[in-house]
Design a protein around this motif. Structure first.
Motif, mmCIF file in Angstrom:
data_model
loop_
_atom_site.group_PDB
_atom_site.id
_atom_site.type_symbol
_atom_site.label_atom_id
_atom_site.label_comp_id
_atom_site.label_asym_id
_atom_site.label_seq_id
_atom_site.Cartn_x
_atom_site.Cartn_y
_atom_site.Cartn_z
ATOM 1 N N PRO A 86 0.845 -1.197 0.000
ATOM 2 C CA PRO A 86 0.000 0.000 0.000
ATOM 3 C C PRO A 86 0.882 1.250 0.000
ATOM 4 N N ALA A 87 0.305 2.403 -0.369
ATOM 5 C CA ALA A 87 1.057 3.667 -0.457
ATOM 6 C C ALA A 87 2.333 3.450 -1.277
ATOM 7 N N VAL A 88 2.151 2.843 -2.457
ATOM 8 C CA VAL A 88 3.316 2.348 -3.222
ATOM 9 C C VAL A 88 4.207 3.471 -3.737
ATOM 10 N N GLN B 65 8.740 6.757 -0.906
ATOM 11 C CA GLN B 65 10.129 6.582 -1.364
ATOM 12 C C GLN B 65 10.671 5.175 -1.087
ATOM 13 N N VAL B 66 10.386 4.616 0.102
ATOM 14 C CA VAL B 66 10.885 3.265 0.397
ATOM 15 C C VAL B 66 10.019 2.223 -0.318
ATOM 16 N N ALA B 67 8.695 2.440 -0.308
ATOM 17 C CA ALA B 67 7.774 1.471 -0.913
ATOM 18 C C ALA B 67 8.038 1.314 -2.417
ATOM 19 N N ASP C 47 -1.362 7.881 -11.657
ATOM 20 C CA ASP C 47 -0.269 8.519 -12.403
ATOM 21 C C ASP C 47 0.970 8.674 -11.530
ATOM 22 N N ARG C 48 0.745 9.129 -10.280
ATOM 23 C CA ARG C 48 1.900 9.302 -9.374
ATOM 24 C C ARG C 48 2.554 7.955 -9.093
ATOM 25 N N ALA C 49 1.715 6.905 -8.950
ATOM 26 C CA ALA C 49 2.278 5.574 -8.692
ATOM 27 C C ALA C 49 3.114 5.117 -9.888
ATOM 28 N N GLY D 180 3.119 7.719 4.474
ATOM 29 C CA GLY D 180 4.026 8.844 4.725
ATOM 30 C C GLY D 180 3.557 9.694 5.890
ATOM 31 N N THR D 181 4.430 10.603 6.299
ATOM 32 C CA THR D 181 4.137 11.499 7.412
ATOM 33 C C THR D 181 2.925 12.354 7.076
ATOM 34 N N ASP D 182 1.849 12.124 7.800
ATOM 35 C CA ASP D 182 0.556 12.732 7.485
ATOM 36 C C ASP D 182 -0.248 12.718 8.788
ATOM 37 N N LYS E 117 6.594 -3.582 8.751
ATOM 38 C CA LYS E 117 6.179 -2.208 9.035
ATOM 39 C C LYS E 117 7.378 -1.292 9.096
ATOM 40 N N LEU E 118 7.319 -0.184 8.342
ATOM 41 C CA LEU E 118 8.374 0.823 8.418
ATOM 42 C C LEU E 118 8.063 1.757 9.581
ATOM 43 N N SER E 119 8.988 1.842 10.514
ATOM 44 C CA SER E 119 8.814 2.681 11.697
ATOM 45 C C SER E 119 9.938 3.726 11.685
ATOM 46 N N THR E 120 10.428 4.126 12.837
ATOM 47 C CA THR E 120 11.552 5.063 12.872
ATOM 48 C C THR E 120 12.416 4.773 14.092
ATOM 49 N N ARG F 137 13.268 0.048 11.681
ATOM 50 C CA ARG F 137 13.353 1.369 12.321
ATOM 51 C C ARG F 137 14.565 2.129 11.780
ATOM 52 N N PRO F 138 14.385 2.855 10.690
ATOM 53 C CA PRO F 138 15.519 3.584 10.123
ATOM 54 C C PRO F 138 15.783 4.909 10.833
ATOM 55 N N ALA F 139 17.022 5.377 10.695
ATOM 56 C CA ALA F 139 17.394 6.723 11.134
ATOM 57 C C ALA F 139 16.958 7.727 10.054
HETATM 58 N N1 LIG Z 1 12.054 10.970 6.730
HETATM 59 C C1 LIG Z 1 12.752 10.406 7.692
HETATM 60 O O1 LIG Z 1 13.831 10.869 8.087
HETATM 61 C C2 LIG Z 1 12.264 9.152 8.322
HETATM 62 C C3 LIG Z 1 13.103 8.492 9.227
HETATM 63 C C4 LIG Z 1 12.641 7.305 9.801
HETATM 64 C C5 LIG Z 1 11.391 6.815 9.475
HETATM 65 N N2 LIG Z 1 10.592 7.493 8.596
HETATM 66 C C6 LIG Z 1 9.269 6.943 8.297
HETATM 67 O O2 LIG Z 1 9.218 6.540 6.948
HETATM 68 C C7 LIG Z 1 7.860 6.537 6.510
HETATM 69 C C8 LIG Z 1 7.780 7.170 5.145
HETATM 70 O O3 LIG Z 1 7.911 8.547 5.357
HETATM 71 P P1 LIG Z 1 7.916 9.652 4.214
HETATM 72 O O4 LIG Z 1 7.341 10.880 4.829
HETATM 73 O O5 LIG Z 1 9.281 9.705 3.621
HETATM 74 O O6 LIG Z 1 6.880 9.087 3.214
HETATM 75 P P2 LIG Z 1 6.935 9.014 1.645
HETATM 76 O O7 LIG Z 1 7.986 8.129 1.183
HETATM 77 O O8 LIG Z 1 6.895 10.412 1.175
HETATM 78 O O9 LIG Z 1 5.567 8.226 1.376
HETATM 79 C C9 LIG Z 1 4.389 8.787 1.418
HETATM 80 C C10 LIG Z 1 3.392 7.743 0.946
HETATM 81 O O10 LIG Z 1 2.311 7.726 1.848
HETATM 82 C C11 LIG Z 1 1.122 8.046 1.115
HETATM 83 N N3 LIG Z 1 0.204 8.795 1.970
HETATM 84 C C12 LIG Z 1 0.490 9.832 2.778
HETATM 85 N N4 LIG Z 1 -0.639 10.265 3.370
HETATM 86 C C13 LIG Z 1 -1.639 9.478 2.886
HETATM 87 C C14 LIG Z 1 -3.043 9.443 3.101
HETATM 88 N N5 LIG Z 1 -3.629 10.293 3.945
HETATM 89 N N6 LIG Z 1 -3.758 8.507 2.431
HETATM 90 C C15 LIG Z 1 -3.167 7.650 1.583
HETATM 91 N N7 LIG Z 1 -1.842 7.639 1.331
HETATM 92 C C16 LIG Z 1 -1.099 8.560 1.987
HETATM 93 C C17 LIG Z 1 1.615 8.875 -0.059
HETATM 94 O O11 LIG Z 1 0.684 8.845 -1.089
HETATM 95 P P3 LIG Z 1 0.601 10.021 -2.206
HETATM 96 O O12 LIG Z 1 1.798 9.868 -3.076
HETATM 97 O O13 LIG Z 1 -0.679 9.728 -2.865
HETATM 98 O O14 LIG Z 1 0.622 11.334 -1.466
HETATM 99 C C18 LIG Z 1 2.895 8.130 -0.405
HETATM 100 O O15 LIG Z 1 2.607 6.996 -1.146
HETATM 101 C C19 LIG Z 1 7.061 7.242 7.602
HETATM 102 O O16 LIG Z 1 6.408 6.306 8.407
HETATM 103 C C20 LIG Z 1 8.145 7.951 8.419
HETATM 104 O O17 LIG Z 1 7.774 8.145 9.759
HETATM 105 C C21 LIG Z 1 11.014 8.637 8.001
#
Ligand SMILES: NC(=O)c1ccc[n+]([C@@H]2O[C@H](COP(=O)([O-])OP(=O)(O)OC[C@H]3O[C@@H](n4cnc5c(N)ncnc54)[C@H](OP(=O)(O)O)[C@@H]3O)[C@@H](O)[C@H]2O)c1
Length: 289
Positions: free
Chosen positions: A6-8, A11-13, A35-37, A75-77, A101-104, A137-139
Protein backbone atom coordinates in the motif's frame (compact mmCIF):
# COMPACT_ATOMS: atom_id res chain seq x y z
CA UNK A 1 4.17 -15.52 -3.25
CA UNK A 2 2.09 -12.32 -3.67
CA UNK A 3 3.39 -9.10 -2.11
CA UNK A 4 1.03 -6.23 -1.23
CA UNK A 5 2.46 -2.71 -1.09
CA UNK A 6 0.00 0.00 0.00
CA UNK A 7 1.06 3.67 -0.46
CA UNK A 8 3.32 2.35 -3.22
CA UNK A 9 4.57 5.75 -4.36
CA UNK A 10 6.35 6.35 -1.05
CA UNK A 11 10.13 6.58 -1.36
CA UNK A 12 10.88 3.27 0.40
CA UNK A 13 7.77 1.47 -0.91
CA UNK A 14 8.43 2.36 -4.57
CA UNK A 15 12.07 1.25 -4.23
CA UNK A 16 10.89 -2.06 -2.79
CA UNK A 17 8.40 -2.59 -5.63
CA UNK A 18 11.06 -1.80 -8.24
CA UNK A 19 13.50 -4.20 -6.56
CA UNK A 20 10.93 -7.05 -6.28
CA UNK A 21 9.80 -6.58 -9.86
CA UNK A 22 13.27 -7.83 -10.80
CA UNK A 23 12.54 -11.06 -8.88
CA UNK A 24 9.37 -11.66 -10.93
CA UNK A 25 7.22 -11.82 -7.79
CA UNK A 26 3.54 -10.97 -8.21
CA UNK A 27 3.18 -7.47 -6.71
CA UNK A 28 -0.12 -5.82 -5.87
CA UNK A 29 0.01 -2.13 -5.03
CA UNK A 30 -2.39 0.43 -3.61
CA UNK A 31 -2.18 4.13 -4.43
CA UNK A 32 -4.53 7.08 -4.27
CA UNK A 33 -3.30 8.33 -7.65
CA UNK A 34 -2.39 5.99 -10.49
CA UNK A 35 -0.27 8.52 -12.40
CA UNK A 36 1.90 9.30 -9.37
CA UNK A 37 2.28 5.57 -8.69
CA UNK A 38 3.34 4.87 -12.27
CA UNK A 39 5.83 7.73 -12.16
CA UNK A 40 7.31 6.42 -8.87
CA UNK A 41 7.51 2.88 -10.25
CA UNK A 42 8.83 3.88 -13.67
CA UNK A 43 5.77 2.34 -15.35
CA UNK A 44 3.31 -0.26 -14.18
CA UNK A 45 4.97 -3.34 -15.72
CA UNK A 46 4.88 -6.26 -13.28
CA UNK A 47 2.73 -4.43 -10.71
CA UNK A 48 -1.04 -4.69 -10.33
CA UNK A 49 -2.06 -1.21 -9.17
CA UNK A 50 -5.36 -0.75 -7.32
CA UNK A 51 -6.49 2.84 -6.83
CA UNK A 52 -8.43 4.20 -3.87
CA UNK A 53 -8.25 5.69 -0.38
CA UNK A 54 -6.45 3.71 2.31
CA UNK A 55 -9.45 3.89 4.65
CA UNK A 56 -11.71 2.00 2.23
CA UNK A 57 -12.34 -1.26 4.14
CA UNK A 58 -13.75 -3.06 1.09
CA UNK A 59 -10.73 -2.08 -1.02
CA UNK A 60 -8.34 -3.29 1.71
CA UNK A 61 -10.17 -6.62 2.10
CA UNK A 62 -10.03 -7.16 -1.67
CA UNK A 63 -6.37 -6.10 -1.88
CA UNK A 64 -5.38 -8.44 0.98
CA UNK A 65 -6.97 -11.50 -0.64
CA UNK A 66 -4.36 -14.28 -1.16
CA UNK A 67 -1.47 -12.03 -0.14
CA UNK A 68 1.55 -13.65 1.56
CA UNK A 69 3.40 -10.59 2.79
CA UNK A 70 2.76 -6.83 2.89
CA UNK A 71 4.93 -3.76 3.42
CA UNK A 72 3.30 -0.87 5.32
CA UNK A 73 4.61 2.69 5.11
CA UNK A 74 2.14 5.55 4.98
CA UNK A 75 4.03 8.84 4.72
CA UNK A 76 4.14 11.50 7.41
CA UNK A 77 0.56 12.73 7.48
CA UNK A 78 -1.85 13.73 10.29
CA UNK A 79 -3.82 10.56 9.49
CA UNK A 80 -0.84 8.18 9.43
CA UNK A 81 -1.65 6.49 12.76
CA UNK A 82 -5.32 6.03 11.90
CA UNK A 83 -4.57 4.69 8.40
CA UNK A 84 -1.80 2.31 9.48
CA UNK A 85 -3.97 0.94 12.31
CA UNK A 86 -6.85 0.43 9.85
CA UNK A 87 -4.52 -1.50 7.55
CA UNK A 88 -3.29 -3.65 10.46
CA UNK A 89 -6.91 -4.39 11.46
CA UNK A 90 -7.73 -5.39 7.87
CA UNK A 91 -4.58 -7.56 7.78
CA UNK A 92 -5.61 -9.32 11.02
CA UNK A 93 -9.08 -9.94 9.60
CA UNK A 94 -7.58 -11.38 6.41
CA UNK A 95 -5.12 -13.55 8.45
CA UNK A 96 -2.18 -11.98 6.57
CA UNK A 97 0.83 -14.30 7.10
CA UNK A 98 3.40 -11.48 7.53
CA UNK A 99 3.59 -7.68 7.65
CA UNK A 100 6.75 -5.57 7.38
CA UNK A 101 6.18 -2.21 9.04
CA UNK A 102 8.37 0.82 8.42
CA UNK A 103 8.81 2.68 11.70
CA UNK A 104 11.55 5.06 12.87
CA UNK A 105 14.63 4.79 15.09
CA UNK A 106 13.28 7.42 17.51
CA UNK A 107 10.26 5.26 18.31
CA UNK A 108 9.89 5.52 22.05
CA UNK A 109 6.64 6.27 23.88
CA UNK A 110 7.96 9.65 25.11
CA UNK A 111 9.86 10.47 21.90
CA UNK A 112 10.62 14.20 21.44
CA UNK A 113 9.46 13.68 17.83
CA UNK A 114 5.67 13.39 17.42
CA UNK A 115 6.24 10.88 14.61
CA UNK A 116 8.24 8.68 17.00
CA UNK A 117 5.22 8.66 19.32
CA UNK A 118 2.86 7.85 16.42
CA UNK A 119 5.01 4.86 15.48
CA UNK A 120 5.21 3.68 19.11
CA UNK A 121 1.41 3.70 19.16
CA UNK A 122 1.18 1.84 15.81
CA UNK A 123 3.82 -0.71 16.86
CA UNK A 124 1.79 -1.45 20.02
CA UNK A 125 -1.34 -1.88 17.90
CA UNK A 126 0.54 -4.26 15.59
CA UNK A 127 1.84 -6.31 18.54
CA UNK A 128 -1.71 -6.59 19.91
CA UNK A 129 -3.17 -7.51 16.49
CA UNK A 130 -1.55 -10.94 16.37
CA UNK A 131 -0.33 -10.32 12.78
CA UNK A 132 3.19 -11.83 12.44
CA UNK A 133 5.52 -8.94 11.68
CA UNK A 134 8.96 -7.45 11.17
CA UNK A 135 9.69 -3.84 12.12
CA UNK A 136 12.23 -1.67 10.31
CA UNK A 137 13.35 1.37 12.32
CA UNK A 138 15.52 3.58 10.12
CA UNK A 139 17.39 6.72 11.13
CA UNK A 140 17.03 10.12 9.41
CA UNK A 141 16.59 9.82 5.63
CA UNK A 142 19.14 11.61 3.43
CA UNK A 143 16.26 12.83 1.32
CA UNK A 144 15.03 15.02 4.23
CA UNK A 145 17.81 17.42 3.32
CA UNK A 146 16.32 17.85 -0.15
CA UNK A 147 13.14 19.21 1.42
CA UNK A 148 14.47 21.04 4.48
CA UNK A 149 17.86 22.31 3.35
CA UNK A 150 18.37 22.23 -0.43
CA UNK A 151 16.29 25.30 -1.47
CA UNK A 152 17.99 27.49 1.14
CA UNK A 153 21.47 26.12 0.35
CA UNK A 154 20.90 26.74 -3.35
CA UNK A 155 19.82 30.34 -2.69
CA UNK A 156 22.15 31.39 0.16
CA UNK A 157 24.74 28.68 0.89
CA UNK A 158 23.31 28.01 4.35
CA UNK A 159 20.34 26.47 6.06
CA UNK A 160 18.81 26.72 9.50
CA UNK A 161 17.69 24.29 12.15
CA UNK A 162 17.51 23.79 15.88
CA UNK A 163 20.03 20.98 16.30
CA UNK A 164 23.55 22.43 16.74
CA UNK A 165 25.16 19.39 18.39
CA UNK A 166 23.14 16.32 17.43
CA UNK A 167 24.61 13.58 15.24
CA UNK A 168 22.79 11.79 12.43
CA UNK A 169 23.57 8.35 11.04
CA UNK A 170 21.78 9.23 7.78
CA UNK A 171 20.47 6.43 5.59
CA UNK A 172 19.19 6.40 2.01
CA UNK A 173 15.60 5.26 1.41
CA UNK A 174 17.08 3.09 -1.35
CA UNK A 175 19.08 1.08 1.24
CA UNK A 176 15.95 0.64 3.38
CA UNK A 177 14.09 -0.69 0.31
CA UNK A 178 16.93 -3.22 -0.14
CA UNK A 179 16.51 -4.36 3.47
CA UNK A 180 12.74 -4.70 3.03
CA UNK A 181 13.34 -6.76 -0.13
CA UNK A 182 15.73 -9.04 1.79
CA UNK A 183 13.03 -9.64 4.42
CA UNK A 184 10.45 -10.38 1.71
CA UNK A 185 12.77 -12.82 -0.02
CA UNK A 186 14.19 -14.60 3.06
CA UNK A 187 11.67 -15.81 5.67
CA UNK A 188 14.58 -16.49 8.07
CA UNK A 189 15.00 -12.72 8.50
CA UNK A 190 11.42 -12.16 9.66
CA UNK A 191 10.02 -11.61 13.13
CA UNK A 192 12.61 -9.09 14.35
CA UNK A 193 12.91 -5.34 14.94
CA UNK A 194 15.85 -3.86 13.03
CA UNK A 195 17.51 -0.47 13.69
CA UNK A 196 18.78 0.68 10.28
CA UNK A 197 21.43 3.40 9.99
CA UNK A 198 24.12 4.70 7.72
CA UNK A 199 27.79 3.92 8.43
CA UNK A 200 28.71 7.14 10.31
CA UNK A 201 27.08 9.66 12.64
CA UNK A 202 27.74 13.25 11.59
CA UNK A 203 26.72 16.64 12.97
CA UNK A 204 24.84 18.97 10.65
CA UNK A 205 28.01 21.15 10.58
CA UNK A 206 29.98 18.14 9.31
CA UNK A 207 27.28 17.47 6.71
CA UNK A 208 27.55 21.15 5.65
CA UNK A 209 31.33 20.76 5.28
CA UNK A 210 30.93 17.66 3.06
CA UNK A 211 28.41 19.49 0.91
CA UNK A 212 30.76 22.49 0.70
CA UNK A 213 33.58 20.28 -0.49
CA UNK A 214 31.38 18.61 -3.10
CA UNK A 215 29.99 21.92 -4.33
CA UNK A 216 33.26 23.87 -4.15
CA UNK A 217 31.75 26.71 -2.08
CA UNK A 218 31.19 27.40 1.59
CA UNK A 219 28.02 25.80 3.01
CA UNK A 220 26.97 26.41 6.61
CA UNK A 221 24.37 25.12 9.04
CA UNK A 222 23.09 27.86 11.35
CA UNK A 223 21.16 27.47 14.56
CA UNK A 224 17.82 29.22 14.93
CA UNK A 225 15.28 29.21 17.73
CA UNK A 226 12.11 27.08 17.43
CA UNK A 227 10.10 30.32 17.21
CA UNK A 228 12.23 31.59 14.30
CA UNK A 229 11.85 28.21 12.56
CA UNK A 230 8.07 28.22 13.09
CA UNK A 231 7.84 31.71 11.60
CA UNK A 232 10.05 30.88 8.61
CA UNK A 233 8.23 27.63 7.83
CA UNK A 234 4.81 29.29 8.18
CA UNK A 235 5.96 32.00 5.73
CA UNK A 236 6.89 29.23 3.25
CA UNK A 237 3.43 27.69 3.64
CA UNK A 238 4.60 24.55 5.48
CA UNK A 239 1.49 22.98 7.10
CA UNK A 240 1.27 23.44 10.89
CA UNK A 241 1.47 19.71 11.64
CA UNK A 242 4.67 19.40 9.57
CA UNK A 243 6.25 22.41 11.31
CA UNK A 244 5.88 20.51 14.60
CA UNK A 245 7.21 17.30 12.98
CA UNK A 246 10.28 19.15 11.65
CA UNK A 247 10.98 20.67 15.07
CA UNK A 248 10.38 17.25 16.66
CA UNK A 249 12.91 15.60 14.35
CA UNK A 250 15.49 18.24 15.37
CA UNK A 251 14.74 17.59 19.07
CA UNK A 252 15.26 13.85 18.47
CA UNK A 253 18.53 14.53 16.65
CA UNK A 254 19.71 16.83 19.45
CA UNK A 255 18.76 14.17 22.03
CA UNK A 256 21.01 11.67 20.20
CA UNK A 257 18.19 9.39 19.01
CA UNK A 258 19.48 9.35 15.39
CA UNK A 259 23.15 8.97 16.36
CA UNK A 260 23.69 5.26 16.91
CA UNK A 261 25.46 3.40 14.11
CA UNK A 262 24.41 -0.20 13.64
CA UNK A 263 25.86 -2.81 11.30
CA UNK A 264 22.38 -4.18 10.60
CA UNK A 265 22.01 -3.02 7.00
CA UNK A 266 25.25 -4.73 5.96
CA UNK A 267 24.25 -7.91 7.82
CA UNK A 268 20.90 -8.02 6.03
CA UNK A 269 21.87 -7.05 2.49
CA UNK A 270 25.52 -8.13 2.37
CA UNK A 271 26.96 -4.71 1.60
CA UNK A 272 27.58 -1.54 3.58
CA UNK A 273 24.95 1.21 3.38
CA UNK A 274 26.01 4.26 1.38
CA UNK A 275 27.91 6.93 3.34
CA UNK A 276 26.93 10.60 3.58
CA UNK A 277 29.44 11.76 0.98
CA UNK A 278 28.20 9.25 -1.61
CA UNK A 279 24.58 10.09 -0.89
CA UNK A 280 25.05 13.85 -1.03
CA UNK A 281 27.04 13.52 -4.26
CA UNK A 282 24.12 11.57 -5.72
CA UNK A 283 21.75 14.48 -4.95
CA UNK A 284 24.19 17.31 -5.73
CA UNK A 285 22.13 19.06 -8.47
CA UNK A 286 19.44 19.81 -5.84
CA UNK A 287 22.00 21.86 -3.83
CA UNK A 288 23.96 23.41 -6.70
CA UNK A 289 23.37 26.97 -7.97
N1 LIG B 1 12.05 10.97 6.73
C1 LIG B 1 12.75 10.41 7.69
O1 LIG B 1 13.83 10.87 8.09
C2 LIG B 1 12.26 9.15 8.32
C3 LIG B 1 13.10 8.49 9.23
C4 LIG B 1 12.64 7.30 9.80
C5 LIG B 1 11.39 6.81 9.48
N2 LIG B 1 10.59 7.49 8.60
C6 LIG B 1 9.27 6.94 8.30
O2 LIG B 1 9.22 6.54 6.95
C7 LIG B 1 7.86 6.54 6.51
C8 LIG B 1 7.78 7.17 5.14
O3 LIG B 1 7.91 8.55 5.36
P1 LIG B 1 7.92 9.65 4.21
O4 LIG B 1 7.34 10.88 4.83
O5 LIG B 1 9.28 9.71 3.62
O6 LIG B 1 6.88 9.09 3.21
P2 LIG B 1 6.93 9.01 1.65
O7 LIG B 1 7.99 8.13 1.18
O8 LIG B 1 6.90 10.41 1.17
O9 LIG B 1 5.57 8.23 1.38
C9 LIG B 1 4.39 8.79 1.42
C10 LIG B 1 3.39 7.74 0.95
O10 LIG B 1 2.31 7.73 1.85
C11 LIG B 1 1.12 8.05 1.12
N3 LIG B 1 0.20 8.80 1.97
C12 LIG B 1 0.49 9.83 2.78
N4 LIG B 1 -0.64 10.27 3.37
C13 LIG B 1 -1.64 9.48 2.89
C14 LIG B 1 -3.04 9.44 3.10
N5 LIG B 1 -3.63 10.29 3.95
N6 LIG B 1 -3.76 8.51 2.43
C15 LIG B 1 -3.17 7.65 1.58
N7 LIG B 1 -1.84 7.64 1.33
C16 LIG B 1 -1.10 8.56 1.99
C17 LIG B 1 1.62 8.88 -0.06
O11 LIG B 1 0.68 8.84 -1.09
P3 LIG B 1 0.60 10.02 -2.21
O12 LIG B 1 1.80 9.87 -3.08
O13 LIG B 1 -0.68 9.73 -2.87
O14 LIG B 1 0.62 11.33 -1.47
C18 LIG B 1 2.89 8.13 -0.41
O15 LIG B 1 2.61 7.00 -1.15
C19 LIG B 1 7.06 7.24 7.60
O16 LIG B 1 6.41 6.31 8.41
C20 LIG B 1 8.15 7.95 8.42
O17 LIG B 1 7.77 8.15 9.76
C21 LIG B 1 11.01 8.64 8.00
Amino acid sequence: MTVLIPAVNGQVAAGLARRLRGENLPIRALARDRDRAETALGGSAGVEIQVGPLDDAALLAEALRDVDIAFLSVGTDPRQTELEKAFIDAAAKAALPHLIKLSTIDTVPDSPNPVGRWHADIERHLADSGVPHTILRPAYFTTNLLRTAAPSIKATGRWFGTSPNGRIAMIAPHDISEVAAAVVLDPALRGHTYDLTGPEALTLHEIAAILGELLGREITYATATPEQMREAMAARGVPDYYVEVALGIDRSVEAGLHASVTGTVAELIGRAPADASTLLARHLPAFAV
